[in-house]
Design an enzyme around this catalytic site. Structure first.
Site, PDB file in Angstrom:
ATOM      1  N   SER A  29       0.828  -1.226   0.000  1.00 56.91           N
ATOM      2  CA  SER A  29       0.000   0.000   0.000  1.00 56.91           C
ATOM      3  C   SER A  29       0.847   1.253   0.000  1.00 56.91           C
ATOM      4  O   SER A  29       1.617   1.472   0.929  1.00 56.91           O
ATOM      5  CB  SER A  29      -0.842   0.102   1.285  1.00 56.91           C
ATOM      6  OG  SER A  29      -1.615  -1.012   1.495  1.00 56.91           O
ATOM      7  N   HIS A  60      -3.912   0.431  -4.902  1.00 58.74           N
ATOM      8  CA  HIS A  60      -3.059  -0.644  -5.408  1.00 58.74           C
ATOM      9  C   HIS A  60      -3.100  -0.654  -6.926  1.00 58.74           C
ATOM     10  O   HIS A  60      -4.170  -0.703  -7.517  1.00 58.74           O
ATOM     11  CB  HIS A  60      -3.526  -2.009  -4.898  1.00 58.74           C
ATOM     12  CG  HIS A  60      -3.231  -2.223  -3.463  1.00 58.74           C
ATOM     13  ND1 HIS A  60      -2.188  -2.984  -3.026  1.00 58.74           N
ATOM     14  CD2 HIS A  60      -3.834  -1.745  -2.364  1.00 58.74           C
ATOM     15  CE1 HIS A  60      -2.180  -2.966  -1.707  1.00 58.74           C
ATOM     16  NE2 HIS A  60      -3.165  -2.221  -1.282  1.00 58.74           N
ATOM     17  N   HIS A  82      -4.828  -9.624  -1.981  1.00 54.17           N
ATOM     18  CA  HIS A  82      -5.148  -9.873  -0.576  1.00 54.17           C
ATOM     19  C   HIS A  82      -6.223 -10.945  -0.466  1.00 54.17           C
ATOM     20  O   HIS A  82      -7.167 -10.968  -1.253  1.00 54.17           O
ATOM     21  CB  HIS A  82      -5.664  -8.600   0.087  1.00 54.17           C
ATOM     22  CG  HIS A  82      -4.678  -7.478   0.109  1.00 54.17           C
ATOM     23  ND1 HIS A  82      -4.580  -6.563  -0.907  1.00 54.17           N
ATOM     24  CD2 HIS A  82      -3.747  -7.138   1.036  1.00 54.17           C
ATOM     25  CE1 HIS A  82      -3.619  -5.694  -0.611  1.00 54.17           C
ATOM     26  NE2 HIS A  82      -3.097  -6.013   0.559  1.00 54.17           N
ATOM     27  N   TYR A  84      -8.490 -10.951   1.690  1.00 55.33           N
ATOM     28  CA  TYR A  84      -9.788 -10.322   1.996  1.00 55.33           C
ATOM     29  C   TYR A  84     -10.521  -9.848   0.744  1.00 55.33           C
ATOM     30  O   TYR A  84     -11.715  -9.564   0.794  1.00 55.33           O
ATOM     31  CB  TYR A  84      -9.631  -9.161   2.995  1.00 55.33           C
ATOM     32  CG  TYR A  84      -8.822  -7.978   2.525  1.00 55.33           C
ATOM     33  CD1 TYR A  84      -9.310  -7.093   1.582  1.00 55.33           C
ATOM     34  CD2 TYR A  84      -7.560  -7.727   3.048  1.00 55.33           C
ATOM     35  CE1 TYR A  84      -8.573  -6.009   1.154  1.00 55.33           C
ATOM     36  CE2 TYR A  84      -6.806  -6.652   2.638  1.00 55.33           C
ATOM     37  CZ  TYR A  84      -7.320  -5.787   1.683  1.00 55.33           C
ATOM     38  OH  TYR A  84      -6.572  -4.720   1.260  1.00 55.33           O
ATOM     39  N   GLU A  85      -9.817  -9.743  -0.375  1.00 57.15           N
ATOM     40  CA  GLU A  85     -10.485  -9.353  -1.622  1.00 57.15           C
ATOM     41  C   GLU A  85     -11.305 -10.506  -2.197  1.00 57.15           C
ATOM     42  O   GLU A  85     -12.072 -10.305  -3.137  1.00 57.15           O
ATOM     43  CB  GLU A  85      -9.455  -8.907  -2.650  1.00 57.15           C
ATOM     44  CG  GLU A  85      -8.747  -7.610  -2.287  1.00 57.15           C
ATOM     45  CD  GLU A  85      -7.666  -7.248  -3.285  1.00 57.15           C
ATOM     46  OE1 GLU A  85      -7.974  -6.579  -4.280  1.00 57.15           O
ATOM     47  OE2 GLU A  85      -6.508  -7.657  -3.082  1.00 57.15           O
ATOM     48  N   ALA A 112       2.046  -2.165   4.647  1.00 57.41           N
ATOM     49  CA  ALA A 112       1.651  -1.216   5.683  1.00 57.41           C
ATOM     50  C   ALA A 112       1.065  -2.047   6.810  1.00 57.41           C
ATOM     51  O   ALA A 112       0.357  -3.017   6.555  1.00 57.41           O
ATOM     52  CB  ALA A 112       0.608  -0.259   5.147  1.00 57.41           C
ATOM     53  N   MET A 209      -2.608  -7.479   6.990  1.00 54.77           N
ATOM     54  CA  MET A 209      -3.535  -8.375   6.286  1.00 54.77           C
ATOM     55  C   MET A 209      -2.903  -9.003   5.039  1.00 54.77           C
ATOM     56  O   MET A 209      -3.622  -9.418   4.124  1.00 54.77           O
ATOM     57  CB  MET A 209      -4.788  -7.591   5.862  1.00 54.77           C
ATOM     58  CG  MET A 209      -5.471  -6.834   6.992  1.00 54.77           C
ATOM     59  SD  MET A 209      -6.792  -5.775   6.362  1.00 54.77           S
ATOM     60  CE  MET A 209      -7.190  -4.823   7.845  1.00 54.77           C
ATOM     61  N   SER A 210      -1.579  -9.068   5.015  1.00 59.60           N
ATOM     62  CA  SER A 210      -0.912  -9.591   3.808  1.00 59.60           C
ATOM     63  C   SER A 210       0.375 -10.296   4.208  1.00 59.60           C
ATOM     64  O   SER A 210       0.545 -10.696   5.356  1.00 59.60           O
ATOM     65  CB  SER A 210      -0.598  -8.432   2.850  1.00 59.60           C
ATOM     66  OG  SER A 210       0.393  -7.589   3.398  1.00 59.60           O
ATOM     67  N   ASN A 233      -0.366   3.174  11.474  1.00 57.68           N
ATOM     68  CA  ASN A 233      -1.212   3.584  12.604  1.00 57.68           C
ATOM     69  C   ASN A 233      -0.716   2.811  13.816  1.00 57.68           C
ATOM     70  O   ASN A 233      -0.147   1.730  13.659  1.00 57.68           O
ATOM     71  CB  ASN A 233      -2.690   3.267  12.324  1.00 57.68           C
ATOM     72  CG  ASN A 233      -2.911   1.822  11.898  1.00 57.68           C
ATOM     73  OD1 ASN A 233      -2.518   1.422  10.792  1.00 57.68           O
ATOM     74  ND2 ASN A 233      -3.505   1.028  12.773  1.00 57.68           N
ATOM     75  N   HIS A 245      -9.014   3.623   5.839  1.00 55.11           N
ATOM     76  CA  HIS A 245      -8.048   3.201   4.829  1.00 55.11           C
ATOM     77  C   HIS A 245      -7.313   4.420   4.260  1.00 55.11           C
ATOM     78  O   HIS A 245      -6.118   4.361   3.979  1.00 55.11           O
ATOM     79  CB  HIS A 245      -8.742   2.422   3.712  1.00 55.11           C
ATOM     80  CG  HIS A 245      -7.798   1.794   2.739  1.00 55.11           C
ATOM     81  ND1 HIS A 245      -6.857   0.850   3.110  1.00 55.11           N
ATOM     82  CD2 HIS A 245      -7.627   1.983   1.413  1.00 55.11           C
ATOM     83  CE1 HIS A 245      -6.166   0.492   2.053  1.00 55.11           C
ATOM     84  NE2 HIS A 245      -6.599   1.155   1.004  1.00 55.11           N
TER      85      HIS A 245
HETATM   86  N1  HPA Z   1      -4.498  -3.727  11.283  1.00 56.63           N
HETATM   87  C1  HPA Z   1      -4.420  -4.580  10.256  1.00 56.63           C
HETATM   88  N2  HPA Z   1      -3.886  -4.248   9.100  1.00 56.63           N
HETATM   89  C2  HPA Z   1      -3.401  -3.005   8.961  1.00 56.63           C
HETATM   90  C3  HPA Z   1      -3.462  -2.065  10.007  1.00 56.63           C
HETATM   91  C4  HPA Z   1      -4.047  -2.468  11.228  1.00 56.63           C
HETATM   92  O1  HPA Z   1      -4.138  -1.702  12.201  1.00 56.63           O
HETATM   93  N3  HPA Z   1      -2.883  -0.936   9.539  1.00 56.63           N
HETATM   94  C5  HPA Z   1      -2.500  -1.172   8.269  1.00 56.63           C
HETATM   95  N4  HPA Z   1      -2.802  -2.420   7.906  1.00 56.63           N
END
Ligand code: HPA
Length: 270
Positions: A29, A60, A82, A84-85, A112, A209-210, A233, A245
């Protein structure tokens, strides 16, 4: 995993590019700026490659780019797949099979991630020392011995020598490099405070998540891996503001200049 599909995709990519890559880089990302630093780029759209999945998520891009960084032949993925996609794990990790089929020996994965370590700040870069997997394992199913063994070791998923190179590169650039364990969940929902706390308690520093499926498949194929996270974050139990996001992308963009410098220097030292 379908050997014929991997073979056909590999042949197609090899027919388009001029130099044989030794390193693959997955740009996560907002880290796609590194793609602008590739010399003599040959850009192949994912949609052109037979059997290749197509990326859908905002922020992306879907390009495979071959060329040179600091004189080293690289193959970069601008955009990843991903779980989740809605892709299957075979689709998520299809590119790593191709890297192996092309004879690529080193993979640099970037992402990220959310910081769960109390000492982390937004924009930090973290060297992944190890991972914990809360996603389905991408190797579930029939094993194809042409790629690797049934029970691959994950004892040194993140190569020690590559980590040393990353540490020395960050030092020479004056870039602060955090280190820690990356934990992967499926997403797409962010973690509850209880989940962030659990991840902290079990020793994780960052959550995303990757990456983990890609790393498991790369290791299955004998590819050495270096992993780097941009902390977009940070979880704070006293002030757990909602992240969006867009905020994640903005924070990553701010940190990505250092990430680009770091990855370029690491590549020059491989
Ligand atoms: N959690 C999961 N995936 C992420 C986060 C998070 O806080 N920040 C960026 N990708």
């Amino acid at each position: 995993m379908n050997y014929t599909e991997i073979y056909e995709a590999t042949k197609f990519i090899e027919s388009k590019i001029t130099a044989k890559p030794s390193v693959a880089v997955i740009l996560g990302s907002g880290l796609s700026d590194l793609a602008n630093e590739i010399d003599n780029p040959v850009i192949i759209k994912y949609s052109e490659i037979p059997h290749f999945p197509v990326s859908t998520v905002q922020g992306h891009k879907g390009n495979l780019i071959s060329g040179q960084i600091k004189g080293v032949n690289v193959l970069c993925m601008q955009g990843r797949f991903h779980y989740y996609e809605g892709y299957t794990m075979d689709e998520v990790t299809f590119p790593e099979r191709i890297f192996a089929a092309m004879g690529i020996k080193t993979l640099i994965v970037t992402n990220a991630a959310g910081g769960v370590n109390k000492n982390f700040s937004c924009g930090d870069i973290m060297l992944i020392t190890d991972h914990i997997n809360f996603m389905p394992n991408p190797l579930i199913g029939k094993n194809d011995e042409r790629f690797g063994v049934r029970f691959p070791s994950m004892n040194e998923a993140y190569d020690k020598n590559l980590r040393q190179i990353a540490i020395q590169s960050a030092e020479s650039l004056g870039i602060k490099l955090q280190q820690g364990i990356y934990v992967a969940g499926t997403g797409p929902s962010f973690e509850t405070p209880a989940e962030y706390m659990m991840y902290r308690t079990i020793g994780c520093s960052a959550v995303g998540m990757s990456t983990v499926p890609e790393v498991i498949v790369a290791r299955h194929c004998g590819i050495k891996v270096l992993g780097l996270s941009v902390i977009s974050n940070v979880f704070n139990e006293d002030n757990n503001e909602e992240q969006t996001h867009d905020e994640v992308l903005e924070n990553v963009n701010n940190a990505s200049k250092n990430m680009v410098k770091l990855v370029k220097t690491i590549i020059s030292r491989l």
